[in-house]
Design a protein around this motif. Structure first.
Motif, PDB file in Angstrom:
ATOM      1  N   SER A 104     -52.242  11.235 -21.350  1.00 22.97           N
ATOM      2  CA  SER A 104     -53.182  10.129 -21.549  1.00 22.97           C
ATOM      3  C   SER A 104     -53.889  10.204 -22.904  1.00 22.97           C
ATOM      4  O   SER A 104     -54.420   9.200 -23.387  1.00 22.97           O
ATOM      5  CB  SER A 104     -54.210  10.086 -20.430  1.00 22.97           C
ATOM      6  OG  SER A 104     -54.935  11.295 -20.381  1.00 22.97           O
ATOM      7  N   SER A 105     -53.910  11.355 -23.520  1.00 28.23           N
ATOM      8  CA  SER A 105     -54.573  11.522 -24.819  1.00 28.23           C
ATOM      9  C   SER A 105     -53.671  11.175 -25.987  1.00 28.23           C
ATOM     10  O   SER A 105     -54.142  11.094 -27.122  1.00 28.23           O
ATOM     11  CB  SER A 105     -55.075  12.954 -24.984  1.00 28.23           C
ATOM     12  OG  SER A 105     -56.119  13.229 -24.087  1.00 28.23           O
ATOM     13  N   ILE A 106     -52.415  10.971 -25.718  1.00 27.81           N
ATOM     14  CA  ILE A 106     -51.475  10.651 -26.792  1.00 27.81           C
ATOM     15  C   ILE A 106     -51.901   9.381 -27.521  1.00 27.81           C
ATOM     16  O   ILE A 106     -51.651   9.222 -28.702  1.00 27.81           O
ATOM     17  CB  ILE A 106     -50.051  10.495 -26.236  1.00 27.81           C
ATOM     18  CG1 ILE A 106     -49.522  11.837 -25.724  1.00 27.81           C
ATOM     19  CG2 ILE A 106     -49.103   9.953 -27.299  1.00 27.81           C
ATOM     20  CD1 ILE A 106     -48.172  11.737 -25.034  1.00 27.81           C
ATOM     21  N   ARG A 107     -52.576   8.469 -26.835  1.00 29.74           N
ATOM     22  CA  ARG A 107     -52.967   7.206 -27.450  1.00 29.74           C
ATOM     23  C   ARG A 107     -54.245   7.289 -28.280  1.00 29.74           C
ATOM     24  O   ARG A 107     -54.653   6.317 -28.906  1.00 29.74           O
ATOM     25  CB  ARG A 107     -53.129   6.135 -26.382  1.00 29.74           C
ATOM     26  CG  ARG A 107     -54.234   6.414 -25.373  1.00 29.74           C
ATOM     27  CD  ARG A 107     -54.370   5.269 -24.387  1.00 29.74           C
ATOM     28  NE  ARG A 107     -53.191   5.108 -23.559  1.00 29.74           N
ATOM     29  CZ  ARG A 107     -52.370   4.074 -23.632  1.00 29.74           C
ATOM     30  NH1 ARG A 107     -52.578   3.128 -24.521  1.00 29.74           N
ATOM     31  NH2 ARG A 107     -51.337   3.982 -22.824  1.00 29.74           N
ATOM     32  N   ARG A 108     -54.872   8.424 -28.310  1.00 31.95           N
ATOM     33  CA  ARG A 108     -56.155   8.564 -28.997  1.00 31.95           C
ATOM     34  C   ARG A 108     -55.985   8.974 -30.454  1.00 31.95           C
ATOM     35  O   ARG A 108     -55.344   9.976 -30.760  1.00 31.95           O
ATOM     36  CB  ARG A 108     -57.034   9.573 -28.269  1.00 31.95           C
ATOM     37  CG  ARG A 108     -57.450   9.117 -26.895  1.00 31.95           C
ATOM     38  CD  ARG A 108     -58.295  10.138 -26.195  1.00 31.95           C
ATOM     39  NE  ARG A 108     -59.444  10.533 -27.016  1.00 31.95           N
ATOM     40  CZ  ARG A 108     -60.463  11.259 -26.563  1.00 31.95           C
ATOM     41  NH1 ARG A 108     -60.465  11.636 -25.301  1.00 31.95           N
ATOM     42  NH2 ARG A 108     -61.452  11.586 -27.359  1.00 31.95           N
ATOM     43  N   VAL A 109     -56.573   8.191 -31.326  1.00 25.18           N
ATOM     44  CA  VAL A 109     -56.498   8.461 -32.762  1.00 25.18           C
ATOM     45  C   VAL A 109     -57.041   9.849 -33.080  1.00 25.18           C
ATOM     46  O   VAL A 109     -56.492  10.568 -33.924  1.00 25.18           O
ATOM     47  CB  VAL A 109     -57.282   7.399 -33.552  1.00 25.18           C
ATOM     48  CG1 VAL A 109     -57.400   7.771 -35.021  1.00 25.18           C
ATOM     49  CG2 VAL A 109     -56.632   6.037 -33.413  1.00 25.18           C
ATOM     50  N   ASP A 110     -58.095  10.251 -32.396  1.00 28.84           N
ATOM     51  CA  ASP A 110     -58.756  11.513 -32.730  1.00 28.84           C
ATOM     52  C   ASP A 110     -57.983  12.737 -32.279  1.00 28.84           C
ATOM     53  O   ASP A 110     -58.415  13.867 -32.514  1.00 28.84           O
ATOM     54  CB  ASP A 110     -60.183  11.552 -32.187  1.00 28.84           C
ATOM     55  CG  ASP A 110     -60.240  11.493 -30.673  1.00 28.84           C
ATOM     56  OD1 ASP A 110     -61.351  11.587 -30.127  1.00 28.84           O
ATOM     57  OD2 ASP A 110     -59.178  11.341 -30.030  1.00 28.84           O
ATOM     58  N   ARG A 111     -56.830  12.552 -31.644  1.00 31.24           N
ATOM     59  CA  ARG A 111     -55.994  13.678 -31.227  1.00 31.24           C
ATOM     60  C   ARG A 111     -54.947  14.037 -32.280  1.00 31.24           C
ATOM     61  O   ARG A 111     -54.195  14.972 -32.091  1.00 31.24           O
ATOM     62  CB  ARG A 111     -55.308  13.378 -29.900  1.00 31.24           C
ATOM     63  CG  ARG A 111     -56.259  13.393 -28.715  1.00 31.24           C
ATOM     64  CD  ARG A 111     -56.860  14.771 -28.524  1.00 31.24           C
ATOM     65  NE  ARG A 111     -57.607  14.895 -27.284  1.00 31.24           N
ATOM     66  CZ  ARG A 111     -58.927  14.839 -27.228  1.00 31.24           C
ATOM     67  NH1 ARG A 111     -59.629  14.627 -28.323  1.00 31.24           N
ATOM     68  NH2 ARG A 111     -59.551  14.991 -26.074  1.00 31.24           N
ATOM     69  N   TYR A 112     -54.937  13.299 -33.360  1.00 31.02           N
ATOM     70  CA  TYR A 112     -53.928  13.518 -34.383  1.00 31.02           C
ATOM     71  C   TYR A 112     -54.560  14.083 -35.653  1.00 31.02           C
ATOM     72  O   TYR A 112     -55.600  13.611 -36.116  1.00 31.02           O
ATOM     73  CB  TYR A 112     -53.187  12.213 -34.681  1.00 31.02           C
ATOM     74  CG  TYR A 112     -52.340  11.782 -33.511  1.00 31.02           C
ATOM     75  CD1 TYR A 112     -52.892  11.020 -32.484  1.00 31.02           C
ATOM     76  CD2 TYR A 112     -51.005  12.168 -33.416  1.00 31.02           C
ATOM     77  CE1 TYR A 112     -52.126  10.646 -31.395  1.00 31.02           C
ATOM     78  CE2 TYR A 112     -50.234  11.793 -32.331  1.00 31.02           C
ATOM     79  CZ  TYR A 112     -50.803  11.036 -31.325  1.00 31.02           C
ATOM     80  OH  TYR A 112     -50.042  10.666 -30.247  1.00 31.02           O
ATOM     81  N   ASP A 113     -53.908  15.095 -36.189  1.00 28.59           N
ATOM     82  CA  ASP A 113     -54.451  15.813 -37.335  1.00 28.59           C
ATOM     83  C   ASP A 113     -53.797  15.417 -38.657  1.00 28.59           C
ATOM     84  O   ASP A 113     -54.402  15.564 -39.714  1.00 28.59           O
ATOM     85  CB  ASP A 113     -54.221  17.319 -37.149  1.00 28.59           C
ATOM     86  CG  ASP A 113     -54.597  17.800 -35.765  1.00 28.59           C
ATOM     87  OD1 ASP A 113     -55.781  18.100 -35.546  1.00 28.59           O
ATOM     88  OD2 ASP A 113     -53.698  17.855 -34.897  1.00 28.59           O
ATOM     89  N   TYR A 114     -52.565  14.977 -38.560  1.00 29.95           N
ATOM     90  CA  TYR A 114     -51.814  14.651 -39.769  1.00 29.95           C
ATOM     91  C   TYR A 114     -51.258  13.239 -39.669  1.00 29.95           C
ATOM     92  O   TYR A 114     -50.769  12.832 -38.605  1.00 29.95           O
ATOM     93  CB  TYR A 114     -50.671  15.652 -39.978  1.00 29.95           C
ATOM     94  CG  TYR A 114     -51.152  17.053 -40.252  1.00 29.95           C
ATOM     95  CD1 TYR A 114     -51.342  17.959 -39.210  1.00 29.95           C
ATOM     96  CD2 TYR A 114     -51.424  17.465 -41.559  1.00 29.95           C
ATOM     97  CE1 TYR A 114     -51.801  19.237 -39.461  1.00 29.95           C
ATOM     98  CE2 TYR A 114     -51.877  18.746 -41.817  1.00 29.95           C
ATOM     99  CZ  TYR A 114     -52.067  19.626 -40.765  1.00 29.95           C
ATOM    100  OH  TYR A 114     -52.525  20.893 -41.017  1.00 29.95           O
ATOM    101  N   TRP A 115     -51.327  12.532 -40.785  1.00 35.58           N
ATOM    102  CA  TRP A 115     -50.919  11.127 -40.837  1.00 35.58           C
ATOM    103  C   TRP A 115     -49.982  10.890 -42.006  1.00 35.58           C
ATOM    104  O   TRP A 115     -50.147  11.463 -43.083  1.00 35.58           O
ATOM    105  CB  TRP A 115     -52.150  10.231 -40.983  1.00 35.58           C
ATOM    106  CG  TRP A 115     -53.036  10.269 -39.782  1.00 35.58           C
ATOM    107  CD1 TRP A 115     -53.971  11.215 -39.472  1.00 35.58           C
ATOM    108  CD2 TRP A 115     -53.041   9.322 -38.714  1.00 35.58           C
ATOM    109  NE1 TRP A 115     -54.564  10.915 -38.273  1.00 35.58           N
ATOM    110  CE2 TRP A 115     -54.021   9.749 -37.786  1.00 35.58           C
ATOM    111  CE3 TRP A 115     -52.338   8.155 -38.453  1.00 35.58           C
ATOM    112  CZ2 TRP A 115     -54.295   9.053 -36.612  1.00 35.58           C
ATOM    113  CZ3 TRP A 115     -52.610   7.458 -37.289  1.00 35.58           C
ATOM    114  CH2 TRP A 115     -53.581   7.907 -36.381  1.00 35.58           C
TER     115      TRP A 115
END
Length: 125
Positions: A104-115
């Motif tokens: 469920s957290s996969i959709r959260r922007v704040d769970r990603y560190d690299y873009w």
């Protein structure tokens, strides 16, 4: 660490495109696609958690877009069919270093560190 997105372009409504994202420098526990349209906030499109190969898609793209990937190649794809003008946006891929990330957290922007740098998709007749 780099995420290189590619595959964007100008297409007509109803057309298809496939975006690719290759990550280098480290591996991730999840990878996702987000988009940001003109005057809009960045929003989740689709994501994949490598453990379990769990995939989720945002409701507005379900049935039209499909995320897939190759963990060994650290690559994710976004197959986009039946494109609509409202799909016009810069599409970003992202990688999460959160080892215990839940689906469920996969959709959260704040769970990603690299873009990645983003690739522009324009749908217009």
């Amino acid at each position: 660490v780099q995420l290189q997105a590619s595959g964007g372009g100008l297409v007509q409504p109803g057309d298809s495109l496939t975006l690719s994202c290759v990550a280098s420098g480290r591996t991730f526990y999840a990878m996702g696609w987000f988009r940001q349209g003109p005057g809009k906030e960045r929003e989740f499109v689709a994501g994949i958690r490598w453990r379990g190969s769990n995939k989720i898609h945002e409701d507005s793209v379900k049935g039209r877009f499909t995320i897939s990937g190759d963990k060994a190649k650290n690559t994710v794809y976004l197959q986009m069919n039946s494109l609509k003008p409202e799909d016009t946006a810069v599409y970003y891929c992202a990688g999460s270093t959160e080892a215990g990330i839940i689906v469920s957290s996969i959709r959260r922007v704040d769970r990603y560190d690299y873009w990645g740098q983003g690739t522009l998709v324009t749908v217009s007749s």
